[in-house]
Design an enzyme around this catalytic site. Structure first.
Site, PDB file in Angstrom:
ATOM      1  N   HIS A 176      26.973  28.601   8.513  1.00 24.61           N
ATOM      2  CA  HIS A 176      28.199  28.869   7.753  1.00 24.61           C
ATOM      3  C   HIS A 176      28.195  30.264   7.126  1.00 24.61           C
ATOM      4  O   HIS A 176      29.242  30.761   6.714  1.00 24.61           O
ATOM      5  CB  HIS A 176      28.390  27.809   6.661  1.00 24.61           C
ATOM      6  CG  HIS A 176      28.755  26.469   7.216  1.00 24.61           C
ATOM      7  ND1 HIS A 176      30.011  25.933   7.109  1.00 24.61           N
ATOM      8  CD2 HIS A 176      28.023  25.559   7.910  1.00 24.61           C
ATOM      9  CE1 HIS A 176      30.046  24.754   7.707  1.00 24.61           C
ATOM     10  NE2 HIS A 176      28.848  24.500   8.198  1.00 24.61           N
ATOM     11  N   ASP A 209      30.660  37.917   3.493  1.00 21.65           N
ATOM     12  CA  ASP A 209      31.024  36.501   3.433  1.00 21.65           C
ATOM     13  C   ASP A 209      31.084  35.943   4.844  1.00 21.65           C
ATOM     14  O   ASP A 209      31.645  36.596   5.741  1.00 21.65           O
ATOM     15  CB  ASP A 209      32.407  36.359   2.770  1.00 21.65           C
ATOM     16  CG  ASP A 209      32.514  35.122   1.888  1.00 21.65           C
ATOM     17  OD1 ASP A 209      31.834  34.130   2.188  1.00 21.65           O
ATOM     18  OD2 ASP A 209      33.267  35.160   0.909  1.00 21.65           O
TER      19      ASP A 209
END
Ligand code: GDG
Length: 496
Positions: free
Chosen positions: A173, A386
């Site tokens: 992720h 991110d």
């Protein structure tokens, strides 16, 4: 949605979607956890059945009968929860230690924050072994095992070493760093070897995939890599195949958008706007984390108010920060730095009737969250790095009137999909962020509508169901040869 055909799905994540909590009567109960993974996997398990394996919180020390609590929870479900027994001390060393003080900073390219403690690595291996043992106690022949995120990188390898031949996939992720950064970890060979125990490895962006393939090429002696951009790559090592793909995670667009239209959210949105008459609202929503670029964002806002004094009283920054990992020193320091900056900016620029920053250090309910999204003229999503950033996608889904502008960091995974219509910024370049905010503040209504409409179409099309579906299709497409009945995963030849 593609299903897993005759294979049962086993989802594995650090936490289960239900977590043990003490209620007001001092009794333990299970609370529903929320978040992207829960949203993504619950509908699939509801549809196809299967098992979700993860930690249910600190129950070992408290002598709680977790099985009984889980049984009650599963009464009306067609899938099962299975908790991994981990004591608090091991969980701390593996989660707070190795996962969040080593892998998190390393993978976000801030290796100066890494604490390469051998104790952490030992606990990481031990807890991953526990996950593997728990999975094995549930496993039947044809199960498809889908392991999530950096906390569990080693679990696949543990399963292979115990002789498991099932198809095992892994999704990361968070970002995967460039080789120069990755190679700083003392256990780089072990980590890369562990990642190569999976049949399918999924990343958020092409860049993460590229970084990973470069690391594999540099560390594994006899790896042959067949890759093309935007296609699933194949790594072959000693006749064993590993597929590597890009699967940008998303949200349940329709659910967010429908809830954002609800009466409750509409009413709260109006109330919020009334609280700040004549002001353009800019919004930052982040977990407290150094990867989210919150101090840099505040400094850019300070510069905006210095450079354009006429904007004072005309803009308002709402910064919501969700508490996270505060027992790690870098997070505690970051919180102090942010609060000092907020105090300084408010102290310097406040006037009667206007305070430049409304700062919240707590999480919001879903209704509040959506109302903040809807009321904001600009979303400032400016992480330094991110994996994806779901806030960017949620902001678009909640922008019912299509009058919001998304300012998005070029270092967020989401920028790959939204680059044409978001205003992209380099969060390290303060002056350019100021200029882009200025541009957003004066953007014409027609252009806002066009850009927001385009982004909404993308997020709606490539939603969370698309993500799950694409990943499951990729695992179904693994060649028959790849599901190798003799698979053992003895350590590959590694370069030193
Ligand atoms: C990791 C990766 C990747 C935030 N504040 C509140 C609240 N939130 C919710 C948001 C969003 C989620 O938290 C944050 O998701 P992000 O994607 O932004 O970030 P991480 O937590 O760092 O997640 C990331 C993600 O995994 C999925 O793969 O995108 O890159 O780092 O859903 O809505 N929710 C509520 N109140 C809040 O105050 N209810």
């Amino acid at each position: 949605m593609q299903n897993t055909e005759d294979r049962r799905l086993i989802v594995v994540s650090n936490r289960l979607p239900v977590v043990v909590k003490k209620n007001v009567k001092n009794r333990y109960e299970l609370n529903q956890a929320s978040g992207g993974l829960v949203t993504a996997m619950t509908p699939v398990l509801k549809r196809d059945g299967g098992v979700w394996i993860g930690w249910a919180g600190n129950y070992l020390e408290e002598n709680i009968d977790i099985e009984e609590l889980l049984e009650q929870e599963m009464e009306n479900l067609n899938y099962r929860y299975r908790s991994v027994d981990i004591n608090l001390n091991d969980h701390e060393l593996y989660y707070k230690g190795f996962s969040n003080e080593v892998l998190w900073p390393l993978f976000h390219n801030v290796s100066v924050y890494c604490n390469f403690s051998a104790n952490y690595y030992e606990a990481f291996k031990k807890v991953n072994q526990k996950f593997a043992r728990t999975i094995m106690s549930e496993l039947i022949d044809n199960d498809f095992i889908w392991i999530h995120d950096y906390h569990l990188i080693n679990t696949g390898k543990e399963l292979r070493e115990k002789g498991v031949k099932n198809t095992i996939a892994f999704f990361l992720h968070i970002p995967f760093p460039p080789a120069e950064t990755f190679n700083r970890i003392p256990w780089r060979l072990e980590i890369i070897d562990a990642m190569l125990s999976y049949d399918l490895i999924g990343f958020q962006t092409e860049n993460d995939k590229k970084n990973f393939l470069e690391v594999v090429a540099s560390l594994i002696e006899d790896a042959t890599i067949d890759q093309k951009e935007e296609e699933i790559a194949t790594i072959v090592i000693q006749k064993e195949e590993h597929k590597v793909g890009v699967f940008p995670i998303s949200i349940d667009y329709d659910e967010f958008s429908d809830q954002a239209k609800s009466e409750e959210v509409s009413k709260m949105t109006e109330e919020l706007k009334e609280d700040y008459p004549g002001q353009k609202i800019m919004l930052g929503i982040d977990r407290l984390d150094y990867s989210k670029g919150i101090p840099q964002r505040l400094k850019a806002y300070r510069r905006l108010l210095e450079k354009y004094p006429r904007l004072r009283t005309k803009v308002k920054l709402i910064q919501v920060m969700v508490p996270s990992r505060v027992d790690i020193i870098e997070y505690a320091n970051l919180k102090s730095e942010i609060e000092q900056l907020v105090g300084e900016i408010n102290g310097k620029f406040s006037q009667p009737g206007w305070i430049p920053i409304m700062y919240c250090y707590h999480s919001l309910s879903r209704i509040e969250l959506l109302s903040y999204y809807r009321a904001s003229d600009i979303a400032l999503v400016t992480p330094l790095k991110d994996g994806m950033n779901l806030v960017a996608k949620e902001y678009c889904s909640a922008n019912i009137d299509k009058d919001g502008v998304l300012i998005l960091s070029e270092f967020a995974g989401a920028s790959y999909q939204l680059k044409d219509d978001a205003l992209l910024v380099n969060p390290f370049d303060e002056e350019s962020v100021v200029d882009v905010i200025k541009e957003a503040l004066s953007m014409k209504q027609r252009e806002k509508k066009k850009r927001m409409g385009n982004m909404q179409n993308i997020v709606q099309k490539f939603n969370i169901y698309w993500w799950v579906d694409t990943f499951l299709k990729a695992q179904l497409a693994l060649s028959v040869d790849n599901i190798n009945p003799t698979r053992t995963h003895s350590q590959y030849l590694l370069r030193c």
